[in-house]
Design a protein around this motif. Sequence first.
Motif, PDB file in Angstrom:
ATOM      1  N   ARG A  18       0.777  -1.151  -0.057  1.00 47.67           N
ATOM      2  CA  ARG A  18      -0.187  -0.273  -0.031  1.00 47.67           C
ATOM      3  C   ARG A  18       1.032   1.287   0.037  1.00 47.67           C
ATOM      4  NH1 ARG A  18      -4.516  -1.439   4.141  1.00 47.67           N
ATOM      5  NH2 ARG A  18      -5.665   0.369   3.270  1.00 47.67           N
ATOM      6  N   PRO A  19       0.266   2.184  -0.425  1.00 52.22           N
ATOM      7  CA  PRO A  19       1.150   3.648  -0.475  1.00 52.22           C
ATOM      8  C   PRO A  19       1.668   3.871   0.811  1.00 52.22           C
ATOM      9  CG  PRO A  19      -0.976   4.167  -1.438  1.00 52.22           C
ATOM     10  CD  PRO A  19      -0.838   2.572  -0.939  1.00 52.22           C
ATOM     11  N   GLY A  20       3.055   4.601   0.985  1.00 50.70           N
ATOM     12  CA  GLY A  20       3.609   5.140   2.180  1.00 50.70           C
ATOM     13  C   GLY A  20       2.677   6.143   2.625  1.00 50.70           C
ATOM     14  N   MET A  21       2.914   6.807   3.943  1.00 46.19           N
ATOM     15  CA  MET A  21       2.127   7.665   4.395  1.00 46.19           C
ATOM     16  C   MET A  21       2.858   9.084   4.390  1.00 46.19           C
ATOM     17  SD  MET A  21      -0.540   6.809   6.043  1.00 46.19           S
ATOM     18  CE  MET A  21      -1.047   8.147   7.040  1.00 46.19           C
ATOM     19  N   PRO A  22       2.129  10.107   3.411  1.00 47.63           N
ATOM     20  CA  PRO A  22       2.863  11.309   3.101  1.00 47.63           C
ATOM     21  C   PRO A  22       3.176  12.138   4.378  1.00 47.63           C
ATOM     22  CG  PRO A  22       0.648  11.439   2.800  1.00 47.63           C
ATOM     23  CD  PRO A  22       0.706  10.012   2.902  1.00 47.63           C
TER      24      PRO A  22
END
Length: 513
Positions: free
Chosen positions: A322-326
């Motif tokens: 899943r995407p990393g946390m910005p």
Amino acid sequence: MNGAQVVMETLGAAGVGFCFTNPGTSEMHLVAEMATRPSIRNVLCLFEGVATGAADGYGRMAGKPAATLLHLGPGLGNGLANLHNARRAATPLVNLVGDHATYHKAFDPPLDSDIESMAGTVSTWVRRTTSVEHVGSDIAEALVAARTGRGVATLILPSDVCWSAGGSVAPIPAIPPDGFDADEVERVAKVLRNEEGCLLFVGGAVMRRDGLRAARRIARATGTRLLAEKSPARHERGGGIPDLVRLPYPVDEALGTLRGYRHIVFAGARPPVAFFAYPGKPSELVSPETEVHELGQSAAALEYLAELIAAGELPDDGPRARPGMPTGGLTAEAVAAVTGALLPEGAVLVDESMTSGQHLPAATADAPWHDWLSLTGGSIGMGTPAATGAALACPDRPVICFVADGSAMYTPQSWWTQARESLNVTTVILNNSSYAILAGELGRVGTFTDADLDRAREFIDISGLDFVSLAAGMGIPGARVDTAEGFAGKFREALAEPGPHLIEAVIPPVAAL
């Protein structure tokens, strides 16, 4: 039985458990009768567009119709935009419209209007009940029409028909199963086996787990490319379900995407056309040189095609990252990344995010299993009502509504109904203070000077809205955030706490679609 009793008895027996209402004097007998029947829940809406949009969202997720109850022609007029979206989504919906007593219409009272003509623009079936003796068969036929036609069935009910005695319940005919042309499917199978340069374009009922699995089997066995319609009514995604790229919105990109194929097979979708006309550009997006094959709307047709071409199931894709946390200032891309990272399993994501949501599909492709509801008919004001109906259809699933700031102002009354019904809906307002999509359209329709564009952009500025205060006034807690960390924190809180919440995400405008 009086007419109102017949209508409600028939709806309850058919499993129509919800009626989204904004009634008036002509509908009071129906309201009173509904109040005596626990099998039908009266969900009050403060605007007819909320009622019709909620019935659309309910029908998409429940797979069966809800009812609406609207007051005369003006009430129907207020609900038309979301009935249009329901028609484009092929949502089963029983639309009840009250009218003046049959004998009163001759006097042309102030609220009299041509209901049939208005309803005909958004309905697959329209009828006016002329006597209490006919109300039983009319409501039964409306239910069948909504289910078999997969659309809006409008029944007009004069008030004297509702209060008069002498009605009786009619049996509801059985709904025949979906069919398809097996010979056409077999012809398409030969094309895909023997020809190169083929595209399988899917939509509608095919956009569920089984249909998407079938499409992937066909693609892997034949080398056929896959593509999905721009705005599927309900798209099951995530959790390893095959994810499909959707047709882009801009006309030049759409034309480029469909160019160069010798054969395009449409399953659950029709050949697409441009949303609007533009100078010097075609309306039809499929090239005249491409041979078109249409399998119809039944998902069973595609599954039969998969059996002919590639028997045997393929497992779902395994879990992916899943995407990393910005971090840092909040942007549309950061909102999408946080959503992809935190989206819970079983969520229903309702998308009316317009330009600001263009990163959401890619960011959530690897999230856990969820459903995605799109703005099918292009008539804005669908998001928050559809989320309301979806939450009633799926009370054990979190509903997350992404809506643009301009779109949110069409149907904010949804929040009052969400608060009243304690619905588990998290609304994310993507606030860029602009009708940003119009900026893109300005560039597509003609040649303008920079001065012209600057003056036009003043027109599409919608800054100054305070959504947190608006939500609070309707009983919903809200928060305004402008950093990625702030959005992630409030998103987690909203998902963890029951009931409705609103997050106003302040972001800069993105490049227009």
